[in-house]
Motif scaffolding. Structure first.
Motif, PDB file in Angstrom:
ATOM      1  N   ALA A 130      33.390  55.721  64.111  1.00  0.00           N
ATOM      2  CA  ALA A 130      32.654  55.760  65.382  1.00  0.00           C
ATOM      3  C   ALA A 130      33.011  57.027  66.164  1.00  0.00           C
ATOM      4  O   ALA A 130      32.143  57.638  66.803  1.00  0.00           O
ATOM      5  N   THR A 131      34.268  57.433  66.098  1.00  0.00           N
ATOM      6  CA  THR A 131      34.706  58.638  66.818  1.00  0.00           C
ATOM      7  C   THR A 131      33.985  59.876  66.294  1.00  0.00           C
ATOM      8  O   THR A 131      33.466  60.688  67.075  1.00  0.00           O
ATOM      9  N   ILE A 132      33.954  60.035  64.982  1.00  0.00           N
ATOM     10  CA  ILE A 132      33.256  61.193  64.392  1.00  0.00           C
ATOM     11  C   ILE A 132      31.776  61.151  64.743  1.00  0.00           C
ATOM     12  O   ILE A 132      31.171  62.185  65.077  1.00  0.00           O
ATOM     13  N   ASN A 133      31.173  59.987  64.692  1.00  0.00           N
ATOM     14  CA  ASN A 133      29.748  59.874  65.024  1.00  0.00           C
ATOM     15  C   ASN A 133      29.475  60.315  66.457  1.00  0.00           C
ATOM     16  O   ASN A 133      28.466  60.983  66.735  1.00  0.00           O
ATOM     17  N   VAL A 134      30.363  59.954  67.373  1.00  0.00           N
ATOM     18  CA  VAL A 134      30.232  60.381  68.775  1.00  0.00           C
ATOM     19  C   VAL A 134      30.298  61.899  68.862  1.00  0.00           C
ATOM     20  O   VAL A 134      29.495  62.546  69.551  1.00  0.00           O
ATOM     21  N   MET A 135      31.268  62.499  68.161  1.00  0.00           N
ATOM     22  CA  MET A 135      31.457  63.946  68.200  1.00  0.00           C
ATOM     23  C   MET A 135      30.268  64.689  67.592  1.00  0.00           C
ATOM     24  O   MET A 135      29.804  65.697  68.133  1.00  0.00           O
ATOM     25  N   VAL A 136      29.777  64.179  66.482  1.00  0.00           N
ATOM     26  CA  VAL A 136      28.640  64.815  65.805  1.00  0.00           C
ATOM     27  C   VAL A 136      27.385  64.746  66.677  1.00  0.00           C
ATOM     28  O   VAL A 136      26.655  65.737  66.816  1.00  0.00           O
ATOM     29  N   LYS A 137      27.150  63.600  67.271  1.00  0.00           N
ATOM     30  CA  LYS A 137      25.965  63.445  68.119  1.00  0.00           C
ATOM     31  C   LYS A 137      26.008  64.431  69.285  1.00  0.00           C
ATOM     32  O   LYS A 137      25.008  65.083  69.606  1.00  0.00           O
ATOM     33  N   ALA A 138      27.176  64.568  69.915  1.00  0.00           N
ATOM     34  CA  ALA A 138      27.323  65.492  71.039  1.00  0.00           C
ATOM     35  C   ALA A 138      27.136  66.940  70.578  1.00  0.00           C
ATOM     36  O   ALA A 138      26.451  67.732  71.231  1.00  0.00           O
ATOM     37  N   ALA A 139      27.739  67.279  69.446  1.00  0.00           N
ATOM     38  CA  ALA A 139      27.639  68.647  68.929  1.00  0.00           C
ATOM     39  C   ALA A 139      26.193  68.998  68.589  1.00  0.00           C
ATOM     40  O   ALA A 139      25.728  70.111  68.876  1.00  0.00           O
ATOM     41  N   ARG A 140      25.483  68.090  67.983  1.00  0.00           N
ATOM     42  CA  ARG A 140      24.092  68.372  67.609  1.00  0.00           C
ATOM     43  C   ARG A 140      23.206  68.535  68.847  1.00  0.00           C
ATOM     44  O   ARG A 140      22.317  69.396  68.880  1.00  0.00           O
ATOM     45  N   ARG A 141      23.451  67.733  69.888  1.00  0.00           N
ATOM     46  CA  ARG A 141      22.623  67.859  71.090  1.00  0.00           C
ATOM     47  C   ARG A 141      22.897  69.189  71.792  1.00  0.00           C
ATOM     48  O   ARG A 141      21.964  69.891  72.194  1.00  0.00           O
ATOM     49  N   ALA A 142      24.167  69.552  71.902  1.00  0.00           N
ATOM     50  CA  ALA A 142      24.500  70.848  72.492  1.00  0.00           C
ATOM     51  C   ALA A 142      23.996  71.989  71.612  1.00  0.00           C
ATOM     52  O   ALA A 142      23.582  73.041  72.109  1.00  0.00           O
ATOM     53  N   GLY A 143      24.019  71.755  70.302  1.00  0.00           N
ATOM     54  CA  GLY A 143      23.544  72.770  69.362  1.00  0.00           C
ATOM     55  C   GLY A 143      22.066  73.061  69.526  1.00  0.00           C
ATOM     56  O   GLY A 143      21.634  74.217  69.399  1.00  0.00           O
ATOM     57  N   ARG A 144      21.273  72.045  69.807  1.00  0.00           N
ATOM     58  CA  ARG A 144      19.842  72.267  70.023  1.00  0.00           C
ATOM     59  C   ARG A 144      19.622  73.164  71.244  1.00  0.00           C
ATOM     60  O   ARG A 144      18.748  74.035  71.249  1.00  0.00           O
ATOM     61  N   SER A 145      20.435  72.955  72.281  1.00  0.00           N
ATOM     62  CA  SER A 145      20.344  73.786  73.475  1.00  0.00           C
ATOM     63  C   SER A 145      20.695  75.239  73.154  1.00  0.00           C
ATOM     64  O   SER A 145      19.984  76.175  73.561  1.00  0.00           O
ATOM     65  N   LEU A 146      21.783  75.445  72.395  1.00  0.00           N
ATOM     66  CA  LEU A 146      22.194  76.811  72.048  1.00  0.00           C
ATOM     67  C   LEU A 146      21.166  77.490  71.147  1.00  0.00           C
ATOM     68  O   LEU A 146      20.913  78.690  71.281  1.00  0.00           O
ATOM     69  N   LYS A 147      20.579  76.732  70.245  1.00  0.00           N
ATOM     70  CA  LYS A 147      19.593  77.337  69.335  1.00  0.00           C
ATOM     71  C   LYS A 147      18.359  77.802  70.105  1.00  0.00           C
ATOM     72  O   LYS A 147      17.804  78.875  69.828  1.00  0.00           O
ATOM     73  N   ARG A 148      17.930  77.011  71.077  1.00  0.00           N
ATOM     74  CA  ARG A 148      16.820  77.448  71.931  1.00  0.00           C
ATOM     75  C   ARG A 148      17.197  78.723  72.688  1.00  0.00           C
ATOM     76  O   ARG A 148      16.419  79.667  72.790  1.00  0.00           O
ATOM     77  N   ASP A 149      18.433  78.729  73.209  1.00  0.00           N
ATOM     78  CA  ASP A 149      18.880  79.889  73.974  1.00  0.00           C
ATOM     79  C   ASP A 149      19.037  81.127  73.095  1.00  0.00           C
ATOM     80  O   ASP A 149      18.821  82.250  73.553  1.00  0.00           O
ATOM     81  N   LEU A 150      19.410  80.931  71.834  1.00  0.00           N
ATOM     82  CA  LEU A 150      19.527  82.070  70.913  1.00  0.00           C
ATOM     83  C   LEU A 150      18.186  82.766  70.759  1.00  0.00           C
ATOM     84  O   LEU A 150      18.110  83.992  70.699  1.00  0.00           O
ATOM     85  N   GLY A 151      17.117  81.994  70.716  1.00  0.00           N
ATOM     86  CA  GLY A 151      15.790  82.573  70.637  1.00  0.00           C
ATOM     87  C   GLY A 151      15.472  83.430  71.857  1.00  0.00           C
ATOM     88  O   GLY A 151      14.865  84.499  71.749  1.00  0.00           O
ATOM     89  N   GLU A 152      15.927  82.969  73.031  1.00  0.00           N
ATOM     90  CA  GLU A 152      15.723  83.747  74.250  1.00  0.00           C
ATOM     91  C   GLU A 152      16.556  85.026  74.226  1.00  0.00           C
ATOM     92  O   GLU A 152      16.106  86.077  74.677  1.00  0.00           O
ATOM     93  N   ILE A 153      17.754  84.936  73.711  1.00  0.00           N
ATOM     94  CA  ILE A 153      18.635  86.110  73.627  1.00  0.00           C
ATOM     95  C   ILE A 153      17.952  87.231  72.848  1.00  0.00           C
ATOM     96  O   ILE A 153      18.001  88.401  73.216  1.00  0.00           O
TER      97      ILE A 153
END
Length: 263
Positions: free
Chosen positions: A5-28
């Motif tokens: 459950a701990t890893i699943n929590v971490m992965v879910k958070a990382a993937r959601r933040a990752g989507r934000s960074l990937k969008r921002d990379l396109g803007e960069i």
């Protein structure tokens, strides 16, 4: 694969933040051509990703403490557990649109890292590790490389830049090591350097003046993949000193000897 459950929590958070960074990379990539440049935008991207991570991790484990590169320390009522987070490791790469950056999340229990997640949203590589349960890249088990001849090894390093680090010390270390190895690499994201050693892509890695959020997830990744990691100058904990050297047992030992002699 089935993760805790701990890893699943971490992965879910990382993937959601990752989507934000990937969008921002396109803007960069669009901002590169502007006279003003993308530096301010990157700072916002960094803070936005950290806030996503904090919200998701705090919601799932409301009592845990949180140490982030951007927001500092946020105390929680549970003093035995702390998230150690870098929302954007490899900021300079990100600033230039180079897809070598990562979100790094480590979980400390009473001072020992028990779980780690490193996620590069640019290529969707997800590294996970949990104490006693191994390390994985996109569900494939990781093991450090088995090379025992330095002249066959590719080793990564950090490279001090303007206003940071002891440049003369690094030049001594680099000169000593480049005479002994097949190749040196500098990728610019410490968490991914550690993950690459865990995956056997690199044989070893050293860098000075890192922060806990640079090292926490990578440290457990490396150990769970059978590697050895320590402070450069002593047998101590690199998470405490910020000076890291790692590899398989042989490569680690050889790098330590070379670096201490070069000091």
């Amino acid at each position: 694969m089935l993760y805790s459950a701990t890893i699943n929590v971490m992965v879910k958070a990382a993937r959601r933040a990752g989507r934000s960074l990937k969008r921002d990379l396109g803007e960069i990539e669009h901002l590169q051509v502007s006279l003003k440049g993308p530096a301010n935008f990157v700072s916002l991207a960094d803070k936005r990703a950290e806030e996503i991570l904090y919200q998701d991790l705090a919601k799932a484990r409301p009592g845990y403490g949180f140490i982030g590169e951007e927001g500092g320390t946020r105390e929680g009522p549970d003093k035995s557990h702390t998230w150690i987070v870098d929302p954007l490791d490899g900021t300079t790469n990100f600033l230039h649109g180079i897809p070598q950056f990562a979100i790094s999340i480590g979980l400390s229990r009473e001072g020992t890292i028990i779980a780690g997640v490193i996620y590069n949203p640019a290529n969707d590589e997800l590294y996970i590790a949990e104490r006693g349960k191994g390390a994985f890249l996109n569900d494939q088990r990781l093991r450090v490389a088995g090379r025992r001849q330095l002249n066959e090894c590719v080793v990564a390093c950090g490279l001090p830049h303007i206003g940071r680090g002891d440049h003369e010390e690094f030049r001594r270390e680099m000169t000593a090591i480049q005479d002994r190895v097949a190749g040196l690499r500098r990728f610019g994201a410490a968490s991914l350097d550690l993950a690459f050693v865990a995956a056997g892509r690199l044989d070893g890695y050293w860098e000075r003046n890192l922060q806990p959020w640079d090292i926490a997830a990578g440290q457990i990744m490396l150990r769970e993949a059978g590697g050895t990691i320590s402070d450069i100058d002593t047998p101590g904990d690199a998470l405490v000193t910020g000076h890291v050297v790692c590899g398989n047992e042989f490569v680690h030992g050889e790098l330590v000897k070379i670096l201490r002699k070069a000091a």
